[in-house]
Scaffold this motif. Sequence first.
Motif, PDB file in Angstrom:
ATOM      1  N   CYS A 217       1.015  -0.824  -0.294  1.00 47.08           N
ATOM      2  CA  CYS A 217       0.117   0.334  -0.106  1.00 47.08           C
ATOM      3  C   CYS A 217       0.951   1.606   0.005  1.00 47.08           C
TER       4      CYS A 217
ATOM      5  N   CYS B  39      -0.359   6.663   1.563  1.00 45.46           N
ATOM      6  CA  CYS B  39      -0.089   7.835   2.249  1.00 45.46           C
ATOM      7  C   CYS B  39       1.106   7.648   2.594  1.00 45.46           C
TER       8      CYS B  39
ATOM      9  N   CYS C  45       3.400   4.919   3.828  1.00 45.38           N
ATOM     10  CA  CYS C  45       4.712   4.189   2.971  1.00 45.38           C
ATOM     11  C   CYS C  45       6.176   4.028   3.069  1.00 45.38           C
TER      12      CYS C  45
ATOM     13  N   ARG D 281       8.042   3.515   6.422  1.00 46.52           N
ATOM     14  CA  ARG D 281       8.227   1.835   7.287  1.00 46.52           C
ATOM     15  C   ARG D 281       9.147   0.959   6.771  1.00 46.52           C
TER      16      ARG D 281
ATOM     17  N   CYS E 103       1.153   1.085   9.288  1.00 45.15           N
ATOM     18  CA  CYS E 103       2.870   1.673   9.062  1.00 45.15           C
ATOM     19  C   CYS E 103       3.563   2.769  10.545  1.00 45.15           C
TER      20      CYS E 103
ATOM     21  N   CYS F 293      -6.414   4.994   5.628  1.00 44.74           N
ATOM     22  CA  CYS F 293      -5.678   4.045   6.423  1.00 44.74           C
ATOM     23  C   CYS F 293      -7.379   2.687   6.643  1.00 44.74           C
TER      24      CYS F 293
HETATM   25 FE1  SF4 Z   1      -1.072   2.445   3.602  1.00 46.73          FE
HETATM   26 FE2  SF4 Z   1      -2.203   2.178   5.668  1.00 46.73          FE
HETATM   27 FE3  SF4 Z   1       0.537   2.348   5.056  1.00 46.73          FE
HETATM   28 FE4  SF4 Z   1      -0.717   4.341   4.858  1.00 46.73          FE
HETATM   29  S1  SF4 Z   1      -0.383   3.813   6.926  1.00 46.73           S
HETATM   30  S2  SF4 Z   1       0.530   3.362   3.887  1.00 46.73           S
HETATM   31  S3  SF4 Z   1      -2.602   3.665   3.965  1.00 46.73           S
HETATM   32  S4  SF4 Z   1      -1.286   0.561   4.268  1.00 46.73           S
END
Ligand code: SF4
Length: 189
Positions: free
Chosen positions: A15, A18, A21, A24, A86, A102
Amino acid sequence: MCEKLNALADVVKTCTKCGLCKTRTNTVFGVGPIHTDIMFVGEGPGADEDREGIPFVGKAGKLMNQAFAGLGIKREEVYIANVVKCRPPNNRTPLKEEAMACLDYLRNQVIIIKPKIIVLLGNTALKNIVGEEYGITASRGKWIEKKGIYYMPTFHPAALLRDESKKVDFWNDLKMVVEKMHQFHETDA
Ligand code: SF4
Ligand code: URA
């Protein structure tokens, strides 16, 4: 994990909805059985969770494990997830737009897992899931029922690490959760 939940976890893994990503290491989807009565929802992964890809494995998680043991809850029998999958940099509170981006994943987890009770750990879970008008200090320890799901807001375990005096309330709130679960089982029988 069931196919639907696996498929959702796979979507989360890549994903980019947002900005979280970008920083993370691993996404932290959630752990637990496919169907369970109780779900715990925290805020978002910390450093340990980001490294391992599993929710609540750091200090806050150890505290939750102690509470589970005291209450007779088996960690592997409940589902544990977070508002954001994340890690926010420096463990800051997720921004509204990050939580909003999310939240559909969590909604889908709830639809698949079908918990009867959702424990909201702290303000981020409380506000994003049941409404911005709520606050943890006033709302903790009181059931909120919405669309057949019982929500129990309580302190986030990290708050207990900062302020020991919150432990009694946390404990009492979780005891209410265990009692309600027993009530459900009595009416099911
Ligand atoms: Fe995707 Fe949630 Fe990670 Fe944002 S926090 S990149 S919406 S999985
Ligand atoms: N804090 C959270 O809110 N979630 C985790 O998974 C770990 C710490």
